[in-house]
Design an enzyme around this catalytic site. Structure first.
Site, PDB file in Angstrom:
ATOM      1  N   GLU A   1       1.652  -0.522  -5.015  1.00 35.75           N
ATOM      2  CA  GLU A   1       0.712   0.549  -5.329  1.00 35.75           C
ATOM      3  C   GLU A   1       1.606   1.775  -5.519  1.00 35.75           C
ATOM      4  O   GLU A   1       2.063   2.364  -4.529  1.00 35.75           O
ATOM      5  CB  GLU A   1      -0.286   0.778  -4.203  1.00 35.75           C
ATOM      6  CG  GLU A   1      -1.293   1.874  -4.536  1.00 35.75           C
ATOM      7  CD  GLU A   1      -2.214   2.221  -3.369  1.00 35.75           C
ATOM      8  OE1 GLU A   1      -3.385   2.559  -3.625  1.00 35.75           O
ATOM      9  OE2 GLU A   1      -1.759   2.174  -2.206  1.00 35.75           O
TER      10      GLU A   1
ATOM     11  N   ASP B   1       0.839  -1.196   0.000  1.00 26.84           N
ATOM     12  CA  ASP B   1       0.000   0.000   0.000  1.00 26.84           C
ATOM     13  C   ASP B   1       0.878   1.251   0.000  1.00 26.84           C
ATOM     14  O   ASP B   1       1.872   1.326   0.731  1.00 26.84           O
ATOM     15  CB  ASP B   1      -0.891  -0.021   1.254  1.00 26.84           C
ATOM     16  CG  ASP B   1      -1.752   1.206   1.384  1.00 26.84           C
ATOM     17  OD1 ASP B   1      -2.624   1.410   0.523  1.00 26.84           O
ATOM     18  OD2 ASP B   1      -1.546   1.969   2.351  1.00 26.84           O
TER      19      ASP B   1
END
Length: 702
Positions: free
Chosen positions: A379, A343
Site C-alpha cells: 500500500e 499496510d
C-alpha cells in the site's frame, strides 16, 4: 521450578518435545522475569538466568503446549529519556505464536494514573491482560504446496475473515466468522464460481480493540491494530485460544491450497496497538521502548508518528528489522501463506525521515531466500510528509494502484479530461512501472477496497454517511469520486436502479479486462452495501458483514462477474506479462494495440487532449503477444475490440479495418444477458451503437 540456561535463539517460546525455551530481546533491561500462569490464574515467576547479545533466555523442562506465560521487565522508568520499564505490567511476548484473551483496558494496563498523568502507576496488570501461549509446532501438512499462481493469472479477492461468512446460512452457525468457515466447502465453491485465484485476508495478526471504541460500544473490526506479529487472531478461531487457533489457521490454508487458492495476508508492520505516550503498556513499550519505537528527536517522551495511530516502529533498529523478517518468514514457512500486502508500506521505507526505496527493509526483503519469493504487495502511501509513493517501490514489489482507482472512478462518472489517463491505467500503468523494469502486473488494480465505499455504494451515494462511527461524520474520505446516479441512497426508481447496476458492470468490466492484477472487494459481486458508510473500521456488525440473504437479489451480478473472470482466464490478451509497445507485429502492418475514435479514426494528440472526450475504442491484437508461455512457446489469442462510452447519450462507433472480417459481441454492460449478446455481430465499416454509459466487448470471429 528448575530453569536451565537455554538458548538465545530462536526468540519467543519454542517447544522441542521435552520442554520450552524462552528468549526475549531487551537492550536496556536490568532483569527479566518469566511469568507462568495456571488455569486458575496463579502466577509463578522465574528470573531468566542468561543474557547474550541483549537476549534474555532460559529453558524449562516439562513445559509444553497450552502453557500461558508473559514477561515482567525491570529497568528505569524515565519517559524523558525514552525509558518506560514497569515490572508491575505483564507484557506479551513479541514472538508469541498464540495469544489467549484480550485487554480489558483497566487503568492498571497503563504506566500512569488517569487523573495524574505524570504519576507512576504500579498497579499489577496481569488479571487485565491477555496471555502468551506456548504452542505445538507440529501439524500434518501432507502434500500441501504453494499454488504459485503467476501474477498475470492472479485474481485477488480482498476478504474479512469474520465479515465474509458471519451470516452465511449454509455455514454451520458455530463456525461462522472463523478460519474454519473461510475454507468451508460452500465458500470454496463461491471462490471457484467467481473465478478468484487468491484470497487476501484483512489483518489476522493478533490485534486489540481500542479502548476509545470499547467506550462507544464499538470494536476494531478491520484489525489494523496489531499486538502480536506471529499469532493468528484468537477471536477468529472456532476451536479455542490456547494454540488451537494456530492449528485451525493451518487447516484453512491447507484447504484453500487444495482448492488451488493462494492465501495473502494484509500485514501491519508500521505500528503497534500501544498508541502514543498516553497509551497502555502491553508489550514493546515495557520491553524496550527506545529500541522498538521511533521517538521524537530531542523529545524522547513522545512518539514520531507517520501512521496516524500514535506510534511508528523504528525501522533502522536491527531488532525491529529482525522481528519483521522473522515474522514474515514464519508465516511463509510454518503457516504456508503465499504473500503479503503491507499496510501503509511507505512507513516501512522511512529509515530516517523521507521515504527511501533503498532503506534497510527493502534490502533485507530483496536478499531473503524465503520472503523474496512470495507475492509482495505495497500500500504505497502513509500519512507522513512525502508519503504518497504510487510507482515508487523497488522492482520486486507490486503496488495497490490508487491512481487506477481514482482514474476509473472519474472516467465512469463523466469527469472531463480523464480519457488519456484512463487509457494508461487500462493498459497496465506503464508510466508508473515500466521505467524500473517492472511489468504490468506490478499494478494491483482495484475500484473499491475495504477502505471506502463498496461497489454498490459507489454508484448509490455522492457523500459519506458515517454517523454510526460516532465521530460526527468527520472520519473517512470526503472526496470519493462517486456518483449516485440521480438520488442519494436506496431508491425505488427503476431507471436509477437499472443505471446503477449498469455502472457496476462498467466498473467490473473495466477492472477485469485491464492489464495488471485485478482485485475484487468481497461482496461487491453480491451487491453488498454499507449504507453509505465509507469507513466501517469499527462496525463489527451487519453494517459491514456480507449479507448473504440480500445477495440472492444480486445473483445476476455474481454471474456477470464470473463471466468476466472466465473471459480473462481464457484469453491471454487481457493478462499480458509485458507492456504493449504500440509497434507493428512481425509480418503484419498491425500494432499490438490500437486506439480509435468512435468514427474509427486513429486517435491523435488532439483527440487525447480534448477535455470533453469520453468515448474510445481499443483494439487488442491477439497476434501481438510477444512474450512466450512457460514452455517457451509463442502465445496467440483472438483479437478483441473494447468500445468504451462514458457519455450520457448513446454513440455510434465504426469499427476500423484491422484484418478481421467479422466480430461478435461477448459483453454488453447495457444488455448483459447472454441471449442478448451471443447473436449480435458486426463488420468493419458498419456502425455499432454503444448505449450511454456502457462498454461493448467484441471478439474476433474466424
Amino acid at each position: 521450578m528448575e530453569i536451565w540456561p537455554g538458548s538465545a535463539y530462536p526468540l519467543g517460546a519454542t517447544y522441542d518435545g521435552s520442554g520450552t525455551n524462552f528468549a526475549l530481546f531487551s537492550e536496556a533491561a536490568q532483569r527479566v522475569e518469566l511469568c507462568l500462569f495456571d488455569d486458575d490464574g496463579t502466577e509463578t515467576r522465574l528470573v531468566l538466568p542468561e543474557r547474550d547479545a541483549f537476549v534474555w533466555h532460559g529453558y524449562l523442562p516439562n513445559i509444553g503446549p497450552g502453557q500461558l506465560y508473559g514477561f515482567r521487565v525491570h529497568g528505569p522508568y524515565e519517559p524523558e529519556h525514552g525509558l518506560r520499564f514497569n515490572p508491575s505490567k505483564l507484557l506479551l511476548d513479541p514472538y508469541a505464536k498464540a495469544i489467549d484473551g484480550e485487554v480489558d483496558w483497566d487503568e492498571a494496563c497503563y504506566s500512569y494514573k488517569f487523573d495524574a498523568p505524570d504519576e507512576f502507576n504500579d498497579a499489577d496488570s496481569a488479571v487485565h491482560m491477555p496471555k502468551s501461549v506456548v504452542i505445538s509446532p507440529f501439524f500434518s501438512w501432507d502434500n500441501d504446496r504453494h499454488p504459485r499462481t503467476p501474477y498475470n493469472e492472479t485474481v485477488i479477492y480482498e476478504a474479512h475473515v469474520k465479515g465474509l461468512t458471519k451470516t452465511h446460512p449454509d455455514v454451520p452457525e458455530d463456525v461462522r466468522g472463523t478460519y474454519t468457515a473461510l475454507a468451508h466447502p460452500v465458500m470454496l465453491e463461491h471462490y471457484r464460481r467467481v473465478g478468484v485465484t487468491a484470497v487476501e485476508l484483512m489483518p489476522v495478526h493478533q490485534f486489540v480493540h481500542d479502548s476509545t471504541l470499547r467506550d462507544k460500544g464499538l470494536r476494531n473490526y478491520w484489525g489494523y491494530n496489531t499486538i502480536g506479529f506471529f499469532a493468528p487472531h484468537n477471536d477468529y478461531a472456532a476451536s479455542g485460544q490456547r494454540g488451537q487457533q494456530v492449528q485451525e489457521f493451518k487447516a484453512m490454508v491447507k484447504a484453500l491450497h487444495e482448492a488451488g487458492l493462494e492465501v495473502i495476508l494484509d500485514v501491519v508492520y508500521n505500528h503497534t496497538a500501544e498508541g502514543n505516550h498516553l497509551g497502555p503498556t502491553l508489550s514493546f513499550r515495557g520491553i524496550d521502548n527506545a529500541s522498538y519505537y521511533r521517538l521524537v528527536d530531542g523529545d524522547p517522551a513522545h512518539y514520531y508518528d507517520t501512521t496516524g495511530t500514535g506510534n511508528t516502529l523504528l525501522m533502522r533498529h536491527p531488532h525491529v528489522l529482525q522481528l519483521i523478517m522473522d515474522s514474515l518468514r514464519y508465516w511463509v514457512t510454518e503457516m504456508h501463506v503465499d504473500g503479503f500486502r503491507f499496510d501503509l508500506a511507505s512507513s516501512l521505507a522511512r529509515q530516517f525521515h523521507e521515504v527511501d526505496r533503498l532503506s534497510a527493509f527493502f534490502d533485507l526483503v530483496q536478499q531473503d531466500p524465503v520472503v523474496s519469493q512470495v507475492k509482495l504487495i505495497a500500500e504505497p502511501w502513509d500519512v507522513g510528509e512525502g508519503g504518497y509513493n504510487v510507482g515508487g517501490f523497488p522492482p520486486l514489489w507490486t503496488e495497490w494502484n490508487g491512481k487506477y482507482r481514482d482514474t476509473v472512478r472519474d472516467y465512469w462518472r463523466g469527469e472531463s479530461a480523464a480519457l488519456a489517463e484512463f487509457a494508461s491505467r487500462l493498459t497496465g500503468s506503464s508510466d508508473l512501472y515500466e521505467d524500473d523494469g517492472r511489468r504490468p502486473f506490478a499494478s494491483i488494480n482495484f475500484v473499491t477496497a475495504h477502505d471506502g465505499f463498496t461497489l454498490h455504494d459507489l454508484v448509490s451515494f455522492n457523500d459519506k454517511h458515517n454517523q454510526a462511527n460516532g465521530e460526527g461524520n468527520n472520519d473517512g474520505e470526503s472526496h470519493n469520486r462517486s456518483w449516485n446516479c440521480g438520488t442519494e441512497g436506496e431508491t425505488d426508481d427503476l431507471d436509477i436502479i437499472a443505471l446503477r447496476e449498469q455502472q457496476k458492470r462498467n466498473f467490473l468490466t473495466t477492472l477485469f479486462l485491464s492489464q495488471g492484477v485485478p482485485m475484487l472487494l468481497h461482496g461487491d459481486e453480491l451487491g453488498r452495501t454499507q449504507q453509505g458508510n465509507n469507513n466501517v473500521y469499527a462496525q463489527d456488525n451487519g453494517l459491514a458483514w456480507v449479507d448473504w440473504e440480500r445477495a440472492r437479489e444480486f445473483d445476476f451480478l455474481t454471474s456477470f462477474t464470473a463471466r468476466l473472470t472466465r473471459l480473462r482466464a481464457e484469453h491471454p490478451v487481457f493478462r499480458r506479462r509485458r507492456f504493449f509497445n504500440g509497434r507493428p507485429v512481425r509480418g503484419t502492418p498491425l500494432d499490438d494495440i490500437g486506439w480509435f475514435t468512435p468514427a474509427g479514426e486513429q486517435m491523435t494528440d488532439e483527440d487525447w487532449d480534448s477535455g470533453f472526450a469520453k468515448s474510445v475504442s481499443v483494439f487488442l491484437n491477439g497476434a501481438g503477444i510477444r512474450e512466450p508461455d512457460t514452455r517457451g512457446q509463442r502465445v496467440s489469442d483472438e483479437s478483441f475490440f473494447l468500445l468504451f462510452n462514458a457519455h450520457y447519450e448513446a454513440i455510434e462507433f465504426t469499427l476500423p479495418e484491422v484484418g478481421v472480417e467479422r466480430w461478435h459481441v461477448v459483453v454488453d454492460t447495457h444488455a448483459p444477458m447472454l441471449d442478448d449478446v451471443d447473436v449480435r455481430a458486426a463488420k468493419p465499416g458498419e456502425p455499432v451503437e454503444v448505449a450511454a454509459r456502457s462498454v461493448l466487448v467484441l471478439q474476433q470471429v474466424y
